[in-house]
Motif scaffolding. Structure first.
Motif, PDB file in Angstrom:
ATOM      1  N   SER A 568       0.803  -1.225   0.000  1.00 53.29           N
ATOM      2  CA  SER A 568       0.000   0.000   0.000  1.00 53.29           C
ATOM      3  C   SER A 568       0.833   1.270   0.000  1.00 53.29           C
ATOM      4  O   SER A 568       0.543   2.208  -0.746  1.00 53.29           O
ATOM      5  N   TRP A 569       1.863   1.347   0.860  1.00 52.24           N
ATOM      6  CA  TRP A 569       2.541   2.627   1.051  1.00 52.24           C
ATOM      7  C   TRP A 569       3.329   3.043  -0.195  1.00 52.24           C
ATOM      8  O   TRP A 569       3.150   4.150  -0.709  1.00 52.24           O
ATOM      9  N   ILE A 570       4.197   2.163  -0.697  1.00 51.29           N
ATOM     10  CA  ILE A 570       4.970   2.526  -1.888  1.00 51.29           C
ATOM     11  C   ILE A 570       4.032   2.674  -3.085  1.00 51.29           C
ATOM     12  O   ILE A 570       4.236   3.521  -3.960  1.00 51.29           O
ATOM     13  N   ARG A 571       2.966   1.868  -3.098  1.00 51.37           N
ATOM     14  CA  ARG A 571       1.971   2.005  -4.153  1.00 51.37           C
ATOM     15  C   ARG A 571       1.374   3.414  -4.160  1.00 51.37           C
ATOM     16  O   ARG A 571       1.146   4.001  -5.224  1.00 51.37           O
ATOM     17  N   SER A 572       1.120   3.972  -2.970  1.00 55.65           N
ATOM     18  CA  SER A 572       0.571   5.331  -2.910  1.00 55.65           C
ATOM     19  C   SER A 572       1.556   6.345  -3.475  1.00 55.65           C
ATOM     20  O   SER A 572       1.152   7.312  -4.133  1.00 55.65           O
ATOM     21  N   ILE A 573       2.850   6.118  -3.263  1.00 52.21           N
ATOM     22  CA  ILE A 573       3.865   7.045  -3.776  1.00 52.21           C
ATOM     23  C   ILE A 573       3.933   6.960  -5.302  1.00 52.21           C
ATOM     24  O   ILE A 573       3.917   7.980  -6.006  1.00 52.21           O
ATOM     25  N   LEU A 574       4.003   5.724  -5.807  1.00 49.63           N
ATOM     26  CA  LEU A 574       4.129   5.596  -7.267  1.00 49.63           C
ATOM     27  C   LEU A 574       2.865   6.062  -7.991  1.00 49.63           C
ATOM     28  O   LEU A 574       2.937   6.621  -9.096  1.00 49.63           O
ATOM     29  N   LEU A 575       1.688   5.885  -7.379  1.00 53.93           N
ATOM     30  CA  LEU A 575       0.460   6.403  -7.980  1.00 53.93           C
ATOM     31  C   LEU A 575       0.512   7.921  -8.100  1.00 53.93           C
ATOM     32  O   LEU A 575       0.051   8.496  -9.103  1.00 53.93           O
ATOM     33  N   GLY A 576       1.082   8.573  -7.097  1.00 52.73           N
ATOM     34  CA  GLY A 576       1.205  10.018  -7.158  1.00 52.73           C
ATOM     35  C   GLY A 576       2.095  10.472  -8.300  1.00 52.73           C
ATOM     36  O   GLY A 576       1.779  11.427  -9.022  1.00 52.73           O
ATOM     37  N   TYR A 588      -6.161  14.230 -18.297  1.00 52.88           N
ATOM     38  CA  TYR A 588      -6.521  14.766 -16.991  1.00 52.88           C
ATOM     39  C   TYR A 588      -7.459  13.840 -16.204  1.00 52.88           C
ATOM     40  O   TYR A 588      -7.397  13.795 -14.981  1.00 52.88           O
ATOM     41  N   GLY A 589      -8.299  13.102 -16.913  1.00 57.15           N
ATOM     42  CA  GLY A 589      -9.180  12.175 -16.218  1.00 57.15           C
ATOM     43  C   GLY A 589      -8.404  11.056 -15.551  1.00 57.15           C
ATOM     44  O   GLY A 589      -8.635  10.724 -14.382  1.00 57.15           O
ATOM     45  N   ARG A 590      -7.474  10.447 -16.294  1.00 54.47           N
ATOM     46  CA  ARG A 590      -6.644   9.382 -15.704  1.00 54.47           C
ATOM     47  C   ARG A 590      -5.773   9.950 -14.590  1.00 54.47           C
ATOM     48  O   ARG A 590      -5.575   9.310 -13.551  1.00 54.47           O
ATOM     49  N   ALA A 591      -5.238  11.123 -14.796  1.00 55.61           N
ATOM     50  CA  ALA A 591      -4.381  11.736 -13.770  1.00 55.61           C
ATOM     51  C   ALA A 591      -5.153  11.952 -12.471  1.00 55.61           C
ATOM     52  O   ALA A 591      -4.648  11.689 -11.376  1.00 55.61           O
ATOM     53  N   THR A 592      -6.401  12.423 -12.608  1.00 56.75           N
ATOM     54  CA  THR A 592      -7.230  12.633 -11.416  1.00 56.75           C
ATOM     55  C   THR A 592      -7.484  11.320 -10.692  1.00 56.75           C
ATOM     56  O   THR A 592      -7.356  11.233  -9.462  1.00 56.75           O
ATOM     57  N   SER A 593      -7.822  10.283 -11.439  1.00 55.11           N
ATOM     58  CA  SER A 593      -8.095   8.980 -10.827  1.00 55.11           C
ATOM     59  C   SER A 593      -6.870   8.443 -10.102  1.00 55.11           C
ATOM     60  O   SER A 593      -6.964   7.899  -8.986  1.00 55.11           O
ATOM     61  N   LEU A 594      -5.704   8.596 -10.703  1.00 53.61           N
ATOM     62  CA  LEU A 594      -4.474   8.102 -10.086  1.00 53.61           C
ATOM     63  C   LEU A 594      -4.138   8.874  -8.815  1.00 53.61           C
ATOM     64  O   LEU A 594      -3.738   8.290  -7.797  1.00 53.61           O
ATOM     65  N   ALA A 595      -4.273  10.199  -8.855  1.00 54.50           N
ATOM     66  CA  ALA A 595      -3.980  11.011  -7.665  1.00 54.50           C
ATOM     67  C   ALA A 595      -4.936  10.665  -6.540  1.00 54.50           C
ATOM     68  O   ALA A 595      -4.540  10.571  -5.363  1.00 54.50           O
ATOM     69  N   GLN A 596      -6.204  10.488  -6.867  1.00 54.23           N
ATOM     70  CA  GLN A 596      -7.178  10.126  -5.834  1.00 54.23           C
ATOM     71  C   GLN A 596      -6.898   8.740  -5.274  1.00 54.23           C
ATOM     72  O   GLN A 596      -7.018   8.509  -4.064  1.00 54.23           O
ATOM     73  N   GLU A 597      -6.492   7.806  -6.118  1.00 54.40           N
ATOM     74  CA  GLU A 597      -6.163   6.471  -5.632  1.00 54.40           C
ATOM     75  C   GLU A 597      -4.913   6.506  -4.751  1.00 54.40           C
ATOM     76  O   GLU A 597      -4.785   5.736  -3.797  1.00 54.40           O
ATOM     77  N   SER A 598      -3.985   7.405  -5.066  1.00 51.59           N
ATOM     78  CA  SER A 598      -2.811   7.592  -4.209  1.00 51.59           C
ATOM     79  C   SER A 598      -3.229   8.002  -2.805  1.00 51.59           C
ATOM     80  O   SER A 598      -2.704   7.504  -1.808  1.00 51.59           O
ATOM     81  N   LEU A 599      -4.200   8.906  -2.724  1.00 52.07           N
ATOM     82  CA  LEU A 599      -4.696   9.352  -1.416  1.00 52.07           C
ATOM     83  C   LEU A 599      -5.376   8.212  -0.674  1.00 52.07           C
ATOM     84  O   LEU A 599      -5.195   8.054   0.532  1.00 52.07           O
ATOM     85  N   ARG A 600      -6.166   7.417  -1.383  1.00 51.13           N
ATOM     86  CA  ARG A 600      -6.853   6.297  -0.731  1.00 51.13           C
ATOM     87  C   ARG A 600      -5.846   5.255  -0.227  1.00 51.13           C
ATOM     88  O   ARG A 600      -5.979   4.733   0.878  1.00 51.13           O
ATOM     89  N   ALA A 601      -4.853   4.958  -1.036  1.00 53.54           N
ATOM     90  CA  ALA A 601      -3.877   3.934  -0.671  1.00 53.54           C
ATOM     91  C   ALA A 601      -3.023   4.363   0.513  1.00 53.54           C
ATOM     92  O   ALA A 601      -2.664   3.549   1.365  1.00 53.54           O
ATOM     93  N   GLY A 602      -2.695   5.661   0.567  1.00 46.54           N
ATOM     94  CA  GLY A 602      -1.795   6.125   1.614  1.00 46.54           C
ATOM     95  C   GLY A 602      -2.472   6.730   2.813  1.00 46.54           C
ATOM     96  O   GLY A 602      -1.807   7.223   3.729  1.00 46.54           O
ATOM     97  N   ARG A 603      -3.808   6.665   2.849  1.00 43.11           N
ATOM     98  CA  ARG A 603      -4.565   7.341   3.904  1.00 43.11           C
ATOM     99  C   ARG A 603      -4.211   6.836   5.299  1.00 43.11           C
ATOM    100  O   ARG A 603      -4.172   7.593   6.255  1.00 43.11           O
TER     101      ARG A 603
END
Length: 796
Positions: A568-576, A588-603
């Motif tokens: 989860s943790w490194i995954r959140s970094i690489l998603l960012g 921009y749509g894919r970028a938004t999804s990836l950034a949001q998934e980074s937040l979910r993974a690293g929460r």
């Protein structure tokens, strides 16, 4: 319409678990002293109630401050880590400042904070130096300290805490007269908790009064005595105290009488324990801070304590109030009062007897860290992250033991190296990691593989703090040692750190060469975690070199690798970082999804650097998609969540360039005033609110309130939640009137005015009159359709 102020964490004061008895005069005096002095130290004998009084005083005054923080120093033995401990308690990381104290100064600047430093006596000089530095640098800071002696710095007000009042000897007391004395009231309340229905009667009144007198009104002594009512009558308690005091009258004549009395009572409690209870209790004194049952079973069992008996023995010690039960994140843990811990530690005997449990404690911590390191790259990651945070005081004690014991430094260095991935990095403990690595490497200078890895880790932590001057020589020594040892994995690790450093400073061609070299070796040797880090860093560098197709493939490969291991943790970094790549490609749509998934993974990791970068990236995306207000709010949110922890998400040079470019574009599009208003609104968001807004889990709060052609006039203010009388009082507060002046103007009692204000603060979610004044002004501005509403009031 002004945006409603978000709720913010204002400290960490614990809730009372038992009633607070007496001390009204002391509480009033503490309030007075804090109004005239910025440092007040409560002094007195151990067990007199300094901590409980400080907590109550702090709780009663929390509305006068933006934040009230309790820092328990009882488990800290290293004088150099006072600032680090305070920073950790407040959630302040130290990436962007050269020291934890500097990070604290920056975070505390501009806000009214009450800092409660508890148990300073064993760290007196360090606490004095730390307090003096902060007080000189932060004008709105107040410190309430507890110690057995004053800190001894200029401007300090010392308040001696006396024992609770008890009846004077030979004074006849009838009826309910004894209950007028706080010491007697405390015993009565605690006794009723042990023996339901207990109260003063003509039959037990004289014995209770005598008991409280003989205990000199010391709260801890009274509470420990009350527990004995499980098995003894009050009369028997008094008789037993006679014997125990007599046997200790030959102690040191230089010690304060009450210290001898407290010692007598603790010794009496100790003598009433069974042999197994005594042994276990003494061994548990090796634990700093709170600890779990697993640690007790691993460290304290054996040689007179059977492993299967540990749980029952712990339960017995809890019943006797020689241990405290606490809950941390749903886990039951135990803590020994420092006064009792010191007594128990003295019962361990000579140095050899003390060394044995300390070594077993170190070995237990080492096993824990080894398990964490083995299981870190997988689905158990979040659990280990939380567990090691709980054990932080124990990890420090174990590392310190390794430093102080002959021939143990190499073991300590190995432990510090194992903590790199699961503890130093995800917690942002860059300074503390460097502190232990530096000390242990000095104590273990042998050219081993562990030392080579420690040098590279030390360099990486320095790079994360922007300290390239220190990092480069460390990395050079680590690589040279790895070459001498002909260790392929360590050479790849040195290349990985070198590649990350090159990426950080913008030398992406050099970074790509180093990172590809590292990725190949780690993949071939099966070091999956390091391979993953190498691959996604290589992907980012490839993207900056213009090879977008290769970068995309590497990011997808990295993501699949992380997901296949449940990481989860490194995954959140690489998603960012993947989100930044897709934003640069215009998706921009894919970028938004990836950034949001980074937040979910690293929460669940509270990694403010990674969270801040994802929020920052969402700001860039929103600016690119025509949402300037949302973009400014995300930039503000990124700054706010990082600044409160003393770190920065923009540690890579290119990311700082993207930020400046985005901010400049927003200023040009919105105007400086509108941009500043939206930015401030984002900065005021709590971490939870910032995440919720970024993830679309709640409707984004209102815009800047600026009037311009794109956004139209600000909305009308919502109806006031206050009553007409409260609205009147709020208006007068906004005009600067005091409570007394408001009472006079409205012809009401001052106490009535104060009651109305308390209700208003509760309704509005505020904690100061200043907030009410700002709120009134903001409503007026919005109601007049002025050229811009002010930012939401700081929740003070």
């Amino acid at each position: 319409m002004p945006t409603a102020a978000p709720e913010r964490q204002v400290g960490n004061l614990p809730a009372d678990l038992t009633s607070f008895v007496g001390r009204r005069r002391e509480l009033a005096e503490i309030r007075r002293l804090l109004s005239v002095s910025r440092l007040v130290t409560l002094t007195g004998v151990g067990g007199v109630g300094k901590t409980r009084l400080a907590l109550r005083a702090a709780a009663e005054q929390h509305r006068a401050f933006d934040a009230v923080w309790l820092v328990d120093l009882s488990g800290l033995t290293d004088t150099k880590l006072v600032a680090e401990t305070v920073a950790a308690t407040m959630g302040v990381r130290d990436q962007s400042e050269p020291s934890p104290a500097d990070a604290l100064i920056r975070v505390l600047a501009g806000q009214r904070t009450l800092l409660v430093l508890d148990n300073c006596e064993h760290l007196r000089d360090a606490c004095a130096s730390f307090a003096n530095r902060l007080l000189r640098a932060v004008p709105d800071l107040r410190i309430l300290a507890t110690s057995r002696q004053s800190l001894g710095i200029i401007g300090e007000y010392q308040m001696k805490i006396a024992p609770l009042a008890v009846p004077e000897p030979d004074r006849p007391l009838t009826g309910r007269a004894p209950e007028l004395y706080d010491g007697v009231c405390l015993f009565q309340e605690r006794a009723a908790a042990i023996v339901p229905g207990f109260h003063l009667t003509p039959d037990n009144r004289d014995a209770v009064v005598e008991l409280c007198r003989r205990l000199d009104g010391i709260p801890l002594a009274i509470e420990l005595a009350a527990v004995r009512l499980r098995a003894l009558s009050v009369d028997t308690l008094v008789e037993r105290l006679d014997d125990r005091y007599a046997c200790l009258t030959g102690g040191s004549r230089t010690a304060a009488p009450r210290q001898r009395t407290l010692h007598a009572l603790v010794d009496w409690s100790y003598q009433l324990l069974s042999p197994a209870e005594r042994t276990l209790w003494s061994r548990m004194s090796v634990f700093p801070g709170h600890f779990g049952l697993e640690a007790v079973e691993a460290v304290c069992a054996g040689d007179g304590v059977e492993p299967e008996d540990v749980l029952d023995l712990v339960d017995a010690l809890l019943d006797k109030s020689l241990l405290l039960r606490e809950e941390h994140h749903g886990e039951v843990r135990y803590r020994m009062l420092e006064t009792l811990r010191e007594f128990a530690r003295n019962r361990l005997g000579g140095p050899d007897e003390r060394r044995s449990p300390a070594r077993r404690h170190r070995d237990h911590c080492l096993c824990l860290v080894e398990r964490a390191a083995d299981e870190w790259f997988g689905p158990a990651q979040a659990g280990w992250f939380a567990r090691l945070r709980l054990e932080r005081a124990h990890l420090r004690a174990a590392l310190e033991f390794s430093l102080n014991e002959p021939a143990e430094a190499e073991t300590g260095l190995r432990m510090a190296v194992l903590l790199f991935d699961p503890h130093w990095m995800p917690n942002g403990l860059y300074s503390e990691g460097r502190y232990w690595l530096d000390r242990l490497m000095r104590a273990a200078p042998e050219p081993t593989a562990v030392r080579a890895e420690a040098l590279c880790q030390d360099a990486h932590l320095a790079f994360m703090q922007g300290d390239r001057t220190a990092a480069e020589p460390l990395l050079g020594m680590g690589r040279a040692m790895a070459e001498k040892l002909d260790d392929r994995r360590l050479l790849a690790f040195a290349s990985l750190i070198s590649g990350i450093a090159a990426h950080q400073r913008g030398d992406h061609a050099r970074a790509a060469v180093l990172l590809e070299e590292a990725a190949d070796v780690f993949t071939a040797t099966g070091h999956v975690l390091s391979a993953l880090v190498s691959l996604f860093c290589l992907a980012a560098s490839a993207g900056y070199l213009g090879d977008a197709e290769r970068a995309g493939r590497l990011f997808e490969r990295s993501l699949a690798l992380a997901e296949s291991h449940g990481e989860s943790w490194i995954r959140s970094i690489l998603l960012g970082h993947f989100a930044i790549h897709e934003w640069r490609q215009g998706d921009y749509g894919r970028a938004t999804s990836l950034a949001q998934e980074s937040l979910r993974a690293g929460r669940g990791f509270d990694d403010r650097v990674t969270i801040g970068l994802a929020l920052e990236t969402l700001g860039w995306i929103r600016q690119s998609t025509g949402d300037p207000v949302g973009a400014a709010r995300m930039l503000g949110a990124a700054d706010g969540v990082c600044r409160t922890a003393g770190v920065t998400a923009l540690w890579v040079d290119r990311h700082r360039e993207f930020h400046e470019r985005c901010a400049s574009a927003l200023r040009a599009e919105m105007g400086e005033r509108a941009f500043g208003g939206a930015l401030r609104r984002g900065q005021w968001l709590t971490l939870d609110d910032a995440l919720a807004e970024a993830l679309g889990e709640q409707a984004a709060e209102g815009g800047t309130g600026e009037r311009d052609e794109d956004h139209g006039p600000p909305a009308e203010p919502a109806p006031s939640p206050l009553t007409p009388r409260e609205d009147e009082i709020a208006e007068l507060i906004a005009q600067g009137l005091s409570n007394k002046e408001i009472s006079s103007a409205l012809v009401i009692a001052q106490r009535t005015t104060e009651g109305h204000i308390e209700h208003m603060l509760t309704k509005l979610g505020f904690i100061s009159r200043t907030q009410i004044a700002v709120w009134v002004t903001a409503r007026k501005a919005a109601g007049r359709n002025s050229d811009g509403a002010p930012p939401p009031p700081h929740p003070r």
